[in-house]
Design a protein around this motif. Structure first.
Motif, PDB file in Angstrom:
ATOM      1  N   GLY A 158      35.968  -4.050 -58.392  1.00  0.00           N
ATOM      2  CA  GLY A 158      35.116  -4.421 -59.512  1.00  0.00           C
ATOM      3  C   GLY A 158      34.304  -3.283 -60.095  1.00  0.00           C
ATOM      4  O   GLY A 158      33.183  -3.507 -60.573  1.00  0.00           O
ATOM      5  N   SER A 159      34.840  -2.064 -60.100  1.00  0.00           N
ATOM      6  CA  SER A 159      34.100  -0.917 -60.635  1.00  0.00           C
ATOM      7  C   SER A 159      33.756  -1.114 -62.114  1.00  0.00           C
ATOM      8  O   SER A 159      34.532  -1.688 -62.879  1.00  0.00           O
ATOM      9  N   THR A 160      32.601  -0.574 -62.504  1.00  0.00           N
ATOM     10  CA  THR A 160      32.139  -0.679 -63.887  1.00  0.00           C
ATOM     11  C   THR A 160      31.773   0.670 -64.486  1.00  0.00           C
ATOM     12  O   THR A 160      31.203   0.733 -65.584  1.00  0.00           O
ATOM     13  N   ASP A 161      32.104   1.765 -63.794  1.00  0.00           N
ATOM     14  CA  ASP A 161      31.619   3.088 -64.196  1.00  0.00           C
ATOM     15  C   ASP A 161      32.692   3.990 -64.798  1.00  0.00           C
ATOM     16  O   ASP A 161      32.464   5.184 -64.982  1.00  0.00           O
ATOM     17  N   GLY A 162      33.869   3.464 -65.094  1.00  0.00           N
ATOM     18  CA  GLY A 162      34.953   4.298 -65.596  1.00  0.00           C
ATOM     19  C   GLY A 162      36.012   4.611 -64.561  1.00  0.00           C
ATOM     20  O   GLY A 162      37.003   5.289 -64.874  1.00  0.00           O
ATOM     21  N   THR A 163      35.828   4.139 -63.335  1.00  0.00           N
ATOM     22  CA  THR A 163      36.835   4.351 -62.294  1.00  0.00           C
ATOM     23  C   THR A 163      38.200   3.817 -62.730  1.00  0.00           C
ATOM     24  O   THR A 163      39.233   4.464 -62.520  1.00  0.00           O
ATOM     25  N   ALA A 164      38.231   2.645 -63.341  1.00  0.00           N
ATOM     26  CA  ALA A 164      39.499   2.033 -63.758  1.00  0.00           C
ATOM     27  C   ALA A 164      40.247   2.919 -64.744  1.00  0.00           C
ATOM     28  O   ALA A 164      41.480   3.023 -64.689  1.00  0.00           O
ATOM     29  N   GLU A 165      39.510   3.573 -65.640  1.00  0.00           N
ATOM     30  CA  GLU A 165      40.150   4.443 -66.621  1.00  0.00           C
ATOM     31  C   GLU A 165      40.765   5.665 -65.949  1.00  0.00           C
ATOM     32  O   GLU A 165      41.862   6.110 -66.324  1.00  0.00           O
ATOM     33  N   VAL A 166      40.090   6.222 -64.972  1.00  0.00           N
ATOM     34  CA  VAL A 166      40.664   7.359 -64.233  1.00  0.00           C
ATOM     35  C   VAL A 166      41.926   6.919 -63.497  1.00  0.00           C
ATOM     36  O   VAL A 166      42.935   7.642 -63.472  1.00  0.00           O
ATOM     37  N   LEU A 167      41.908   5.745 -62.913  1.00  0.00           N
ATOM     38  CA  LEU A 167      43.072   5.260 -62.172  1.00  0.00           C
ATOM     39  C   LEU A 167      44.305   5.121 -63.066  1.00  0.00           C
ATOM     40  O   LEU A 167      45.440   5.264 -62.596  1.00  0.00           O
TER      41      LEU A 167
END
Length: 244
Positions: free
Chosen positions: A39-48
Protein backbone atom coordinates in the motif's frame (compact mmCIF):
# COMPACT_ATOMS: atom_id res chain seq x y z
CA UNK A 1 24.08 -30.40 -5.81
CA UNK A 2 21.58 -29.12 -8.38
CA UNK A 3 20.69 -25.44 -8.34
CA UNK A 4 17.60 -24.90 -6.23
CA UNK A 5 14.53 -23.21 -7.65
CA UNK A 6 14.24 -20.12 -5.48
CA UNK A 7 12.33 -16.84 -5.26
CA UNK A 8 13.56 -13.64 -3.64
CA UNK A 9 10.78 -11.56 -2.09
CA UNK A 10 10.89 -8.02 -0.75
CA UNK A 11 8.12 -6.62 1.48
CA UNK A 12 7.93 -2.90 0.71
CA UNK A 13 6.12 0.09 2.16
CA UNK A 14 7.03 3.64 1.10
CA UNK A 15 10.61 2.83 0.06
CA UNK A 16 10.92 5.17 -2.92
CA UNK A 17 14.38 6.25 -1.72
CA UNK A 18 15.76 2.70 -1.76
CA UNK A 19 13.68 0.41 -3.96
CA UNK A 20 15.41 1.19 -7.27
CA UNK A 21 18.94 0.72 -5.98
CA UNK A 22 18.08 -2.40 -3.98
CA UNK A 23 16.27 -4.05 -6.90
CA UNK A 24 19.15 -3.30 -9.27
CA UNK A 25 21.42 -5.24 -6.90
CA UNK A 26 18.93 -8.06 -6.26
CA UNK A 27 18.55 -8.71 -10.00
CA UNK A 28 22.26 -9.60 -10.15
CA UNK A 29 21.79 -12.50 -7.75
CA UNK A 30 18.21 -13.67 -8.28
CA UNK A 31 16.29 -14.42 -11.46
CA UNK A 32 12.88 -14.73 -9.82
CA UNK A 33 11.89 -11.66 -7.78
CA UNK A 34 8.67 -10.69 -6.07
CA UNK A 35 7.91 -7.32 -4.49
CA UNK A 36 4.94 -7.10 -2.15
CA UNK A 37 3.98 -3.43 -2.19
CA UNK A 38 2.07 -3.00 1.05
CA UNK A 39 0.00 0.00 0.00
CA UNK A 40 2.82 2.48 -0.68
CA UNK A 41 1.79 6.08 -1.33
CA UNK A 42 5.17 7.75 -1.92
CA UNK A 43 5.96 6.85 -5.54
CA UNK A 44 7.27 3.35 -4.86
CA UNK A 45 4.70 1.89 -7.29
CA UNK A 46 5.96 4.13 -10.09
CA UNK A 47 9.56 3.01 -9.56
CA UNK A 48 8.44 -0.62 -9.61
CA UNK A 49 6.97 -0.10 -13.08
CA UNK A 50 10.51 0.41 -14.38
CA UNK A 51 11.35 -3.22 -13.47
CA UNK A 52 9.21 -5.23 -15.91
CA UNK A 53 10.81 -8.54 -14.94
CA UNK A 54 9.92 -8.14 -11.27
CA UNK A 55 6.59 -9.60 -10.18
CA UNK A 56 4.63 -7.12 -8.05
CA UNK A 57 1.70 -7.87 -5.78
CA UNK A 58 0.14 -4.72 -4.40
CA UNK A 59 -1.98 -4.51 -1.27
CA UNK A 60 -4.62 -1.79 -1.86
CA UNK A 61 -3.91 -0.45 1.61
CA UNK A 62 -1.16 -0.83 4.18
CA UNK A 63 -1.73 -4.09 6.07
CA UNK A 64 1.58 -4.45 7.87
CA UNK A 65 4.98 -6.15 7.59
CA UNK A 66 3.66 -9.52 8.68
CA UNK A 67 0.83 -9.40 6.16
CA UNK A 68 3.30 -8.59 3.37
CA UNK A 69 5.47 -11.55 4.35
CA UNK A 70 2.46 -13.86 4.42
CA UNK A 71 1.59 -12.77 0.88
CA UNK A 72 5.13 -13.64 -0.18
CA UNK A 73 4.91 -17.02 1.56
CA UNK A 74 1.65 -17.86 -0.20
CA UNK A 75 2.99 -16.82 -3.60
CA UNK A 76 6.17 -18.89 -3.23
CA UNK A 77 4.14 -21.94 -2.23
CA UNK A 78 1.54 -21.51 -4.98
CA UNK A 79 4.19 -21.02 -7.68
CA UNK A 80 6.11 -24.14 -6.66
CA UNK A 81 9.41 -22.63 -5.57
CA UNK A 82 11.64 -24.82 -3.42
CA UNK A 83 13.18 -21.97 -1.45
CA UNK A 84 12.03 -18.46 -0.59
CA UNK A 85 14.53 -15.76 0.34
CA UNK A 86 13.19 -12.63 2.05
CA UNK A 87 15.18 -9.43 2.14
CA UNK A 88 14.18 -6.01 3.42
CA UNK A 89 14.24 -3.00 1.12
CA UNK A 90 15.59 -0.36 3.49
CA UNK A 91 19.25 -0.77 2.59
CA UNK A 92 20.11 -2.83 5.69
CA UNK A 93 20.61 -6.12 3.83
CA UNK A 94 23.24 -6.88 1.21
CA UNK A 95 21.78 -8.62 -1.87
CA UNK A 96 25.08 -10.25 -2.79
CA UNK A 97 24.53 -12.57 0.18
CA UNK A 98 21.38 -14.10 -1.36
CA UNK A 99 23.28 -17.07 -2.89
CA UNK A 100 24.81 -17.81 0.53
CA UNK A 101 21.33 -18.07 2.06
CA UNK A 102 20.09 -20.30 -0.74
CA UNK A 103 23.11 -22.59 -0.45
CA UNK A 104 22.62 -22.88 3.32
CA UNK A 105 18.96 -23.85 2.87
CA UNK A 106 19.70 -27.50 2.17
CA UNK A 107 17.11 -30.30 2.33
CA UNK A 108 18.22 -30.79 5.95
CA UNK A 109 17.44 -27.16 6.91
CA UNK A 110 14.02 -25.52 6.93
CA UNK A 111 14.94 -21.96 7.96
CA UNK A 112 18.16 -20.02 7.45
CA UNK A 113 17.96 -16.86 9.55
CA UNK A 114 20.37 -13.98 9.30
CA UNK A 115 21.94 -12.75 12.52
CA UNK A 116 23.52 -9.35 13.01
CA UNK A 117 25.01 -10.46 16.31
CA UNK A 118 26.77 -13.75 15.54
CA UNK A 119 29.98 -11.93 14.64
CA UNK A 120 31.30 -8.45 13.98
CA UNK A 121 31.95 -7.28 10.44
CA UNK A 122 34.26 -4.38 9.52
CA UNK A 123 32.20 -1.21 9.41
CA UNK A 124 29.28 -2.57 11.44
CA UNK A 125 26.85 0.09 12.66
CA UNK A 126 25.83 0.71 16.21
CA UNK A 127 22.09 -0.09 16.45
CA UNK A 128 19.71 2.36 18.13
CA UNK A 129 19.90 1.45 21.83
CA UNK A 130 16.18 0.78 22.27
CA UNK A 131 16.07 -1.53 19.25
CA UNK A 132 19.10 -3.49 20.45
CA UNK A 133 17.67 -3.81 23.97
CA UNK A 134 14.25 -4.97 22.78
CA UNK A 135 15.83 -7.45 20.39
CA UNK A 136 17.94 -8.85 23.23
CA UNK A 137 14.97 -9.12 25.60
CA UNK A 138 12.62 -10.79 23.11
CA UNK A 139 15.33 -13.09 21.73
CA UNK A 140 16.15 -14.23 25.28
CA UNK A 141 12.48 -14.83 26.07
CA UNK A 142 11.99 -16.85 22.89
CA UNK A 143 15.05 -18.92 23.72
CA UNK A 144 13.88 -19.53 27.27
CA UNK A 145 10.27 -20.30 26.41
CA UNK A 146 10.95 -22.38 23.29
CA UNK A 147 14.35 -23.92 23.93
CA UNK A 148 15.91 -22.11 20.98
CA UNK A 149 19.42 -20.66 20.72
CA UNK A 150 18.76 -17.62 18.55
CA UNK A 151 21.00 -14.57 18.62
CA UNK A 152 18.75 -12.28 16.51
CA UNK A 153 14.99 -12.81 16.54
CA UNK A 154 14.14 -9.94 14.20
CA UNK A 155 16.45 -10.11 11.18
CA UNK A 156 14.33 -10.06 8.02
CA UNK A 157 17.03 -11.64 5.82
CA UNK A 158 16.01 -15.31 5.72
CA UNK A 159 15.68 -18.34 3.50
CA UNK A 160 12.86 -20.84 3.96
CA UNK A 161 12.01 -24.18 2.43
CA UNK A 162 8.51 -23.71 1.08
CA UNK A 163 7.47 -27.19 2.19
CA UNK A 164 8.12 -26.01 5.74
CA UNK A 165 6.13 -22.81 5.21
CA UNK A 166 3.09 -24.91 4.26
CA UNK A 167 2.90 -26.14 7.85
CA UNK A 168 2.60 -22.72 9.47
CA UNK A 169 -0.55 -20.93 10.63
CA UNK A 170 0.44 -17.28 10.83
CA UNK A 171 -2.03 -14.53 11.70
CA UNK A 172 -0.04 -11.51 12.91
CA UNK A 173 -0.03 -8.60 10.45
CA UNK A 174 2.48 -6.22 12.01
CA UNK A 175 6.13 -6.06 12.99
CA UNK A 176 5.58 -8.69 15.69
CA UNK A 177 4.92 -11.43 13.15
CA UNK A 178 8.50 -12.81 13.46
CA UNK A 179 7.69 -13.68 17.09
CA UNK A 180 4.68 -15.72 15.99
CA UNK A 181 6.85 -17.28 13.29
CA UNK A 182 9.37 -18.63 15.81
CA UNK A 183 6.57 -20.12 17.92
CA UNK A 184 5.07 -21.83 14.89
CA UNK A 185 8.50 -23.02 13.77
CA UNK A 186 9.02 -24.80 17.07
CA UNK A 187 5.49 -26.19 17.10
CA UNK A 188 6.11 -27.85 13.74
CA UNK A 189 9.68 -28.93 14.49
CA UNK A 190 11.34 -26.84 11.82
CA UNK A 191 15.10 -27.16 11.55
CA UNK A 192 16.71 -23.75 12.04
CA UNK A 193 20.20 -22.35 11.54
CA UNK A 194 21.57 -18.81 11.76
CA UNK A 195 24.27 -17.32 9.55
CA UNK A 196 26.00 -13.99 10.22
CA UNK A 197 25.19 -10.81 8.31
CA UNK A 198 26.57 -7.29 8.79
CA UNK A 199 24.82 -4.89 11.11
CA UNK A 200 23.81 -1.94 8.92
CA UNK A 201 21.71 1.02 10.06
CA UNK A 202 21.37 3.93 7.67
CA UNK A 203 21.62 7.55 8.79
CA UNK A 204 17.90 8.24 8.50
CA UNK A 205 14.87 8.20 10.74
CA UNK A 206 12.90 4.97 10.77
CA UNK A 207 9.54 4.62 12.45
CA UNK A 208 7.36 1.66 13.36
CA UNK A 209 4.28 3.83 13.32
CA UNK A 210 1.84 4.95 15.99
CA UNK A 211 2.27 3.71 19.53
CA UNK A 212 5.01 1.26 18.48
CA UNK A 213 7.42 4.18 18.18
CA UNK A 214 7.49 4.18 21.98
CA UNK A 215 10.02 1.54 23.04
CA UNK A 216 8.19 0.33 26.15
CA UNK A 217 4.88 0.11 24.29
CA UNK A 218 6.59 -1.85 21.53
CA UNK A 219 8.11 -4.26 24.03
CA UNK A 220 4.72 -4.76 25.70
CA UNK A 221 3.10 -5.47 22.33
CA UNK A 222 5.81 -7.99 21.45
CA UNK A 223 5.38 -9.78 24.76
CA UNK A 224 1.61 -9.89 24.28
CA UNK A 225 2.07 -11.40 20.82
CA UNK A 226 4.46 -13.99 22.28
CA UNK A 227 1.94 -15.02 24.92
CA UNK A 228 -0.90 -15.11 22.40
CA UNK A 229 1.15 -17.14 19.94
CA UNK A 230 2.21 -19.64 22.59
CA UNK A 231 -1.40 -20.10 23.66
CA UNK A 232 -2.63 -20.55 20.08
CA UNK A 233 0.09 -23.11 19.40
CA UNK A 234 -0.45 -24.97 22.67
CA UNK A 235 3.15 -24.29 23.67
CA UNK A 236 2.75 -22.13 26.76
CA UNK A 237 4.76 -24.63 28.83
CA UNK A 238 6.79 -26.13 26.00
CA UNK A 239 10.58 -26.45 25.96
CA UNK A 240 12.54 -28.05 23.16
CA UNK A 241 15.80 -27.26 21.40
CA UNK A 242 15.07 -26.87 17.69
CA UNK A 243 18.20 -25.06 16.48
CA UNK A 244 20.51 -27.47 14.64
Amino acid sequence: MAQQNFLTALPVYNEVRHIGDVLQKVTRFSTNILVVDDGSTDGTAEVLQTFPNVRVIRHPENRGYGAALRTAFSYAIDQGYEVLVTIDCDGQHEPHRIPEFVAACTPEVDVVSGSRYLKRFPGDSEPPPDRRRINEVITAELNRRLGLHLTDAFCGFKAYRTEALRKLDLTENGYAMPIEFWVQAVKHGLRIIEIPVPLIYLEEERAFGGALDQAETRLAVYRAVLERSLQRAGLADFSKTSLI
